[in-house]
Write a protein that holds these residues in place. Structure first.
Motif, mmCIF file in Angstrom:
data_model
loop_
_atom_site.group_PDB
_atom_site.id
_atom_site.type_symbol
_atom_site.label_atom_id
_atom_site.label_comp_id
_atom_site.label_asym_id
_atom_site.label_seq_id
_atom_site.Cartn_x
_atom_site.Cartn_y
_atom_site.Cartn_z
ATOM 1 N N LEU A 106 0.827 -1.202 0.000
ATOM 2 C CA LEU A 106 0.000 0.000 0.000
ATOM 3 C C LEU A 106 0.866 1.259 0.000
ATOM 4 O O LEU A 106 0.435 2.310 -0.492
ATOM 5 C CB LEU A 106 -0.933 -0.016 1.212
ATOM 6 C CG LEU A 106 -2.179 0.879 1.131
ATOM 7 C CD1 LEU A 106 -3.020 0.537 -0.087
ATOM 8 C CD2 LEU A 106 -3.016 0.736 2.402
ATOM 9 N N ASP A 107 2.087 1.132 0.545
ATOM 10 C CA ASP A 107 3.010 2.276 0.510
ATOM 11 C C ASP A 107 3.455 2.604 -0.912
ATOM 12 O O ASP A 107 3.876 3.722 -1.198
ATOM 13 C CB ASP A 107 4.256 1.986 1.360
ATOM 14 C CG ASP A 107 3.941 1.982 2.844
ATOM 15 O OD1 ASP A 107 2.902 2.561 3.219
ATOM 16 O OD2 ASP A 107 4.727 1.404 3.625
ATOM 17 N N GLU A 108 3.360 1.610 -1.797
ATOM 18 C CA GLU A 108 3.866 1.775 -3.162
ATOM 19 C C GLU A 108 2.799 2.249 -4.137
ATOM 20 O O GLU A 108 3.072 2.401 -5.327
ATOM 21 C CB GLU A 108 4.450 0.438 -3.668
ATOM 22 C CG GLU A 108 5.560 -0.149 -2.808
ATOM 23 C CD GLU A 108 6.807 0.717 -2.830
ATOM 24 O OE1 GLU A 108 7.089 1.332 -3.873
ATOM 25 O OE2 GLU A 108 7.503 0.770 -1.791
ATOM 26 N N THR A 109 1.579 2.421 -3.647
ATOM 27 C CA THR A 109 0.500 2.825 -4.557
ATOM 28 C C THR A 109 -0.462 3.765 -3.836
ATOM 29 O O THR A 109 -0.413 3.908 -2.617
ATOM 30 C CB THR A 109 -0.273 1.583 -5.066
ATOM 31 O OG1 THR A 109 -1.210 1.991 -6.060
ATOM 32 C CG2 THR A 109 -1.002 0.892 -3.938
ATOM 33 N N SER A 110 -1.332 4.385 -4.576
ATOM 34 C CA SER A 110 -2.314 5.293 -3.998
ATOM 35 C C SER A 110 -3.472 4.494 -3.398
ATOM 36 O O SER A 110 -3.961 3.531 -4.007
ATOM 37 C CB SER A 110 -2.852 6.236 -5.079
ATOM 38 O OG SER A 110 -3.999 6.912 -4.612
ATOM 39 N N LYS A 111 -3.911 4.884 -2.203
ATOM 40 C CA LYS A 111 -5.031 4.201 -1.564
ATOM 41 C C LYS A 111 -6.317 4.372 -2.362
ATOM 42 O O LYS A 111 -7.234 3.560 -2.259
ATOM 43 C CB LYS A 111 -5.232 4.740 -0.146
ATOM 44 C CG LYS A 111 -4.113 4.380 0.813
ATOM 45 C CD LYS A 111 -4.416 4.886 2.210
ATOM 46 C CE LYS A 111 -3.288 4.527 3.175
ATOM 47 N NZ LYS A 111 -3.556 5.015 4.551
ATOM 48 N N GLU A 112 -6.379 5.444 -3.167
ATOM 49 C CA GLU A 112 -7.590 5.714 -3.945
ATOM 50 C C GLU A 112 -7.627 4.923 -5.259
ATOM 51 O O GLU A 112 -8.654 4.881 -5.933
ATOM 52 C CB GLU A 112 -7.696 7.208 -4.258
ATOM 53 C CG GLU A 112 -8.078 8.086 -3.060
ATOM 54 C CD GLU A 112 -6.944 8.209 -2.052
ATOM 55 O OE1 GLU A 112 -5.764 8.227 -2.494
ATOM 56 O OE2 GLU A 112 -7.217 8.280 -0.845
ATOM 57 N N ILE A 119 -5.816 -3.891 -2.020
ATOM 58 C CA ILE A 119 -4.901 -4.148 -0.901
ATOM 59 C C ILE A 119 -5.590 -3.839 0.421
ATOM 60 O O ILE A 119 -5.426 -4.571 1.411
ATOM 61 C CB ILE A 119 -3.607 -3.315 -1.048
ATOM 62 C CG1 ILE A 119 -2.848 -3.761 -2.305
ATOM 63 C CG2 ILE A 119 -2.725 -3.477 0.181
ATOM 64 C CD1 ILE A 119 -1.662 -2.871 -2.640
ATOM 65 N N SER A 120 -6.374 -2.767 0.441
ATOM 66 C CA SER A 120 -7.113 -2.420 1.664
ATOM 67 C C SER A 120 -8.074 -3.534 2.055
ATOM 68 O O SER A 120 -8.258 -3.828 3.246
ATOM 69 C CB SER A 120 -7.886 -1.115 1.469
ATOM 70 O OG SER A 120 -7.004 -0.025 1.274
#
Length: 449
Positions: A106-112, A119-120
């Motif tokens: 998740l650090d490597e991509t946007s949460k949106e 991943i969320s």
């Protein structure tokens, strides 16, 4: 016996022998209640040996059968507890690797983004799996959890927020919380689990349409009272009531519903752990459960928590965001994936991290240069040596070095007995990144004070 049966008197007269009837004989008493009995028939003989009658002996077996049922329930819980403890360590290691990689991904991509959303969902599913393990350990009474004085209203308000989100909009949630005078000595997480399970069960009972009521009130019981779980003793209580207008609970299921894996739901609709969790939580809190139900009109579960008039509630301050550092860490775990996650996660925060999946190799490394490390993080259950044994060896070489012990499950370990060994902190897996980073920073910062 609920079916045609031979006449015991005639059999004794015809055979002249003592006979024992079947174990499941029911005697209907004068007030209409049914009582299980053990019965036998024996001939009555005259002085010359002639059979002149028959005596039938009925022994009321109600109490004996209830005790047998209790022992069977305890034995079932104990066996499930052993099973739960056996799988918890390995399962939590697996969850640790899933949540660890998910956090890094998740650090490597946007949460949106779509990937961020996926991943969320992995993280949420992992949390649900971890919660399921905690529930198993809770009802098997192997994970009682730390308690502290607390008021129940904040716990219930949090539950209402969650219930309003996860239950269908066709279920109306009503609340009524009286102002609390006295706190209870409890574990907020465990109480949260118990009440949430009752709310979910209520939703199933209503068929996803109806009214769910959550109430909190204080009550003084002047004398002992009847309780399905725990001992209903006279005293002052905070009472949580979860009430629904669903299908209700049949009288013949009142005790069975608290058994592990007993469920009336269709296959795939639940684990059958919900009310077992409630039973475990209430027993661990020295509480009691009162159930009032009428078929077709709903059910009311009342959870009685003893209050503590002398206890003082202290607010727990919210921890500030965790930060990294430049200290040197020796990380030991026989799961190589957890070693990789630790090296990347802690390394990204600036720490210098050496990882070992073999505890003996880690010990040799520490022996060769004991001043090269500011902190040790070790797993408990490992081949060749436990984490506690490794910690003792390390602290024998350098007593002042701080140690964090991680465990998937161990009924022999708790924060108190671990502290006696000199270990600074105990973490139960799966350990989320934010939590372990906060503990590390707290240890280092406390050394500077």
């Amino acid at each position: 016996t609920r079916k045609p049966h031979f006449n015991p008197v005639e059999k004794v007269l015809s055979t002249g022998n003592v006979i024992e009837l079947e174990n499941h004989t029911i005697l209907i008493s004068s007030d209409g209640t049914e009582r299980p009995i053990a019965d036998s028939g024996a001939p009555i003989r005259s002085s010359d040996g002639e059979i002149i009658g028959v005596v039938l002996v009925f022994r009321d077996m109600t109490e004996k059968y209830e005790q047998q049922s209790k022992r069977q329930r305890i034995a079932k819980l104990e066996s499930l507890g052993v099973l739960a403890g056996g799988i918890a360590h390995d399962f939590n290691n697996i969850l640790g690797s899933i949540t660890g990689y998910a956090d890094m991904a998740l650090d490597e991509t946007s949460k949106e983004s779509r990937v961020g959303h996926y991943i969320s969902q992995i993280q949420k599913s992992s949390e649900r799996a971890a919660d399921l393990v905690r529930q198993i350990l809770t009802f098997s009474r192997q994970d009682e959890g730390a308690t502290r004085p607390l008021f129940l209203t904040p716990v219930l308000r949090e539950i209402v927020n969650m219930v309003s989100t996860i239950l269908p909009s066709t279920i109306e949630v009503r609340t009524c919380f009286d102002k609390e005078q006295y706190p209870v000595l409890g574990n907020a997480t465990r109480i949260h689990e118990a009440v949430m399970n009752l709310c979910v069960n209520a939703a199933h009972a209503m068929g996803d349409k109806g009214t769910l009521e959550l109430r909190l009130e204080e009550a003084t019981m002047q004398k002992d009272f009847t309780s399905l779980i725990g001992k209903g003793k006279a005293g002052h209580y905070s009472v949580i009531e979860v009430k629904d207008n669903g299908c209700g609970v049949p009288d013949n299921l009142l005790m069975k519903i608290f058994d592990p894996y007993f469920t009336t739901k269709a296959f795939g609709d639940g684990t059958g752990l919900g009310l077992s969790v409630v039973a475990g939580v209430m027993e661990n809190h020295d509480g009691a459960v009162v159930l009032e139900s009428e078929m077709g009109k709903g059910a009311s579960f009342k959870l009685f928590f003893p209050t503590d008039k002398s206890a003082v509630v202290t607010e727990i301050a919210e921890a500030p965001p965790a930060s990294g550092g430049s200290e040197r860490i020796l990380f030991v775990d026989d799961e190589e994936v957890l070693c990789e996650i630790a090296q990347i996660t802690l390394g990204d925060l600036g720490y210098s991290v050496n990882v070992y999946s073999d505890c003996l190799e880690a010990l040799e490394e520490f022996k060769s240069n004991p001043d090269a490390y500011d902190l040790i993080i070790t797993d408990q259950t490992m081949p060749k040596m436990t984490g506690v044994e490794l910690s003792k060896e390390i602290m024998r070489i350098r007593p002042a070095v701080p140690v964090i012990l991680c465990t998937g499950f161990s009924k022999a370990l708790n924060e108190d007995n671990v502290a006696l060994t000199g270990i600074k902190a105990l973490c139960v897996k799966p350990v989320r990144r934010d939590k372990i980073v906060t503990i590390i920073r707290d240890i280092f910062d406390s050394q500077k004070e």
